[in-house]
Scaffold this motif. Structure first.
Motif, PDB file in Angstrom:
ATOM      1  N   GLU A 115       0.832  -1.207   0.000  1.00  0.00           N
ATOM      2  CA  GLU A 115       0.000   0.000   0.000  1.00  0.00           C
ATOM      3  C   GLU A 115       0.867   1.257   0.000  1.00  0.00           C
ATOM      4  N   LYS A 116       1.879   1.233   0.857  1.00  0.00           N
ATOM      5  CA  LYS A 116       2.781   2.394   0.910  1.00  0.00           C
ATOM      6  C   LYS A 116       3.497   2.558  -0.429  1.00  0.00           C
ATOM      7  N   ALA A 117       3.882   1.420  -1.019  1.00  0.00           N
ATOM      8  CA  ALA A 117       4.568   1.469  -2.314  1.00  0.00           C
ATOM      9  C   ALA A 117       3.694   2.163  -3.356  1.00  0.00           C
ATOM     10  N   ARG A 118       2.423   1.798  -3.335  1.00  0.00           N
ATOM     11  CA  ARG A 118       1.527   2.378  -4.349  1.00  0.00           C
ATOM     12  C   ARG A 118       1.318   3.868  -4.131  1.00  0.00           C
ATOM     13  N   GLU A 119       1.335   4.267  -2.866  1.00  0.00           N
ATOM     14  CA  GLU A 119       1.259   5.711  -2.577  1.00  0.00           C
ATOM     15  C   GLU A 119       2.499   6.427  -3.127  1.00  0.00           C
ATOM     16  N   LEU A 120       3.648   5.798  -2.903  1.00  0.00           N
ATOM     17  CA  LEU A 120       4.892   6.412  -3.399  1.00  0.00           C
ATOM     18  C   LEU A 120       4.881   6.486  -4.929  1.00  0.00           C
ATOM     19  N   ASP A 121       4.377   5.434  -5.561  1.00  0.00           N
ATOM     20  CA  ASP A 121       4.304   5.446  -7.024  1.00  0.00           C
ATOM     21  C   ASP A 121       3.364   6.546  -7.525  1.00  0.00           C
TER      22      ASP A 121
END
Lengths: 409, 409
Positions: A3-9
């Motif tokens: 989830e955090k990764a997708r926010e960063l993306d």
């Protein structure tokens, strides 16, 4: 972490560039430091060069498509990526061949200054071809190879040293040399410096002229995405152009190649580094890759590279994974990669590849994961870290097929 | 003559091969000796290498597509064209770079035999890069260049001569050396021989082992149709493999490149001629061209080459055209070309190009017409001869635009 990764993306300003590459489905590619991915523009450009420039216009394309200027044109586009002026960089031959030219050129420059220095200083464990090319000149009786561990390079720099030859980002660990400091130290000892930028150019800022570097070479097929075995490049600081001499004096480096005279007269500046006829198809592909990286810009690439690798470490930590990191933990001190020591590094790398996570192995015990910032997502980091955790937890890397060494590792 | 030409084409067993090339409309291409035409199979093969091998399989293709063996694989396919064994030929780098390796290797072989010979003997007017590469080694203090006109080469062969370096078919005139006789003469004088096959390989039979030649290089982008600037090849006779040493000792020539050791250990035989990473895209295109020429076979190509050029001369004679032929009139004594001396050769070549007849010009006064037998028709000969007659009769070559020298001639 997904989830955090997708926010960063979602917040990543470079995210749209991922679509400028033709990436295979189901693969997380952590080996762009070995062979960069295919830019989407390359197939069409190459098809045009083949069908039109070669097929239809044939020999006329040396003029009409300006094939003859490709080495200078591509060099000029690489120049801003490495802190050089356009006329200081030329694209040609391989890194290895260019090393031979520039090591020889450094020896000739020293001789012109009345110095009979023959020692080429490097470090053990430098990328093999850098060390081997010194040996080639040593076998000719023209050079003497001296290796000193990186912590004692300064001490090894005496009045016999003609040239300090180092790789900016270490291929195995990613550790960076302080280019400015070592260049100063070499100059203080009367030596020249040749930087191999193969593992840094296109992923992090390089400031050759800011460091007052003398000579450099770099690779076209890693972060520049020029295609497998793409031509390399060479840099010679303008102040050395008049003194530039190298022994691979082929006709394309002649001041007037089409005068077909019997005697060699070098072209001015870096043009004299040209030797034979440039491989035009390979050069055309390289140009596309260089243009794309230049469009994104190394400052942004560097920032994302650091963010990606730091996030990958965070994902490992979140799983409680403690791996033996041999790359500097400070992202400012490493290239765009993380390398881990593991007694079964080869089997680990194969087990990851079987899951579609492509990194590589470096003899004898290094698992190397590269983070090419132009096309990787934070999501890829989270997923790659998850796969690595699972491979270790399940022990699937112990399957016998993962122990079989391939010809190329 | 057109009618006779068409009869000859109808009877030509090689005629079907013309369709295996993608030839431009409205062009009679008499410059295949400078850049060979595009094989029809090349674009699809290259597209596959780009999209699949590079794009989808990425780094894995070094193993899965066997990229790593391309230099040996292509070398093995060139070998029968030049009278060599498969393991004596390797495709890599440029002709110029390979000349440097093999001249150096010859000097090392002489030294191993306890001979301090340094002279590299060649002829004035040899292809420039052959002469320039000797100069490169001369500037390093390792060689001494000696040039003797071809009629007095035998006299110039004394006990100082380490190597005789000659081009089999002269690039400008097409005149052939008697390879067997000169090799014998060199050996009798204790010298080695290096043959440059750039203007013969793929158009006429070469029998390196039959002549007991020691070393050879050749070009991939002329009669082998490998594409602009295609990689070149190098030959070392098997009996010299143990003694083979060359200074461009890059990692791909190492016995175990992926062991990444600090010290160079040459691979056995011609593999040690490899230096940097091969340009895979250029190699893939070269392989297609080589396969096509090998499929046709040099014996048939040679027969047709002679028939074409003799028929061209017949067409000139039928028009009463008397040109100053500088190529040997006996087709057995020349390569696949006819060269004519004319004070306005450049303007003539440009006027012909404007009519779609593409030959080339060689400084200062040579109009050079090449007859690549794989794709030319007898009809092309009749038409080219007619155009040449008309250009001369009308004086259209005197138009000012035809005097403008292009960058590449």
């Amino acid at each position: 972490m997904l989830e955090k990764a997708r926010e960063l993306d979602a917040a990543d300003s470079l995210a749209p560039f991922r679509d400028r590459f033709d990436l295979p489905e189901g693969v997380i590619y952590l080996d762009g430091n070995s062979l960069g991915c295919l830019p989407r523009a390359t197939p069409a450009r190459l098809a045009e060069v083949v069908a039109q420039e070669w097929g239809k216009n044939l020999i006329r394309s040396w003029n009409s498509a300006d094939w003859i200027s490709l080495p200078q044109r591509i060099g000029g586009k690489i120049a801003p990526l490495v802190g050089a002026q356009a006329h200081e960089v030329i694209a040609c031959d391989s890194v290895s061949v260019n090393l031979f030219k520039l090591i020889s050129a450094a020896l000739a420059m020293q001789a012109q200054n009345g110095k009979r220095r023959k020692v080429i200083l490097s470090e053990p464990g430098n990328f093999p071809t850098d060390l081997y090319m010194i040996e080639g000149l040593e076998a000719q009786g023209l050079a003497e190879r001296r290796l000193a561990p990186r912590e004692s390079i300064a001490d090894a720099m005496d009045e016999d040293v003609a040239l300090l030859l180092l790789t900016h980002a270490h291929y195995k660990t990613g550790e960076l040399f302080d280019m400015a400091a070592l260049t100063r130290a070499a100059h203080a000892a009367g030596a020249l410096v040749l930087w191999d930028l193969s593992h840094s150019c296109g992923a992090l800022p390089v400031d050759l002229n800011g460091c007052e570097a003398d000579l450099a070479v770099g690779c076209g097929y890693k972060y520049l995405n020029g295609g497998p075995g793409a031509p390399a490049f060479a840099f010679v600081a303008e102040r050395h152009h008049d003194a530039l001499q190298q022994p691979l004096s082929g006709w394309m480096g002649h001041a007037a190649p089409f005068a077909f005279s019997d005697d060699y007269q070098p072209a001015p500046g870096v043009d004299s580094l040209l030797c034979g006829t440039a491989p035009i198809l390979a050069m055309a592909a390289l140009e596309v890759g260089v243009e794309l990286i230049a469009e994104i810009g190394v400052a942004r690439l560097h920032a994302k590279s650091q963010a990606l690798s730091e996030f990958f470490r965070e994902c490992l930590a979140a799983q409680g994974l403690e791996l033996d990191l041999v790359s500097p933990p400070d992202p400012a001190k490493r290239g765009s990669q993380l390398s881990f020591r593991h007694p079964q590094a080869y089997a680990l790398s194969q087990a990851l590849i079987a899951r579609g996570v492509i990194g590589d192995f470096r003899d004898p015990d290094i698992l190397r994961l590269g983070f090419a910032p132009a096309y990787l997502r934070f999501e890829d980091m989270a997923e790659a870290a998850r796969h690595l955790g699972e491979v270790l937890a399940t022990g699937e890397w112990q399957r016998p097929e993962f122990a079989q060494r391939a010809a190329v590792t």
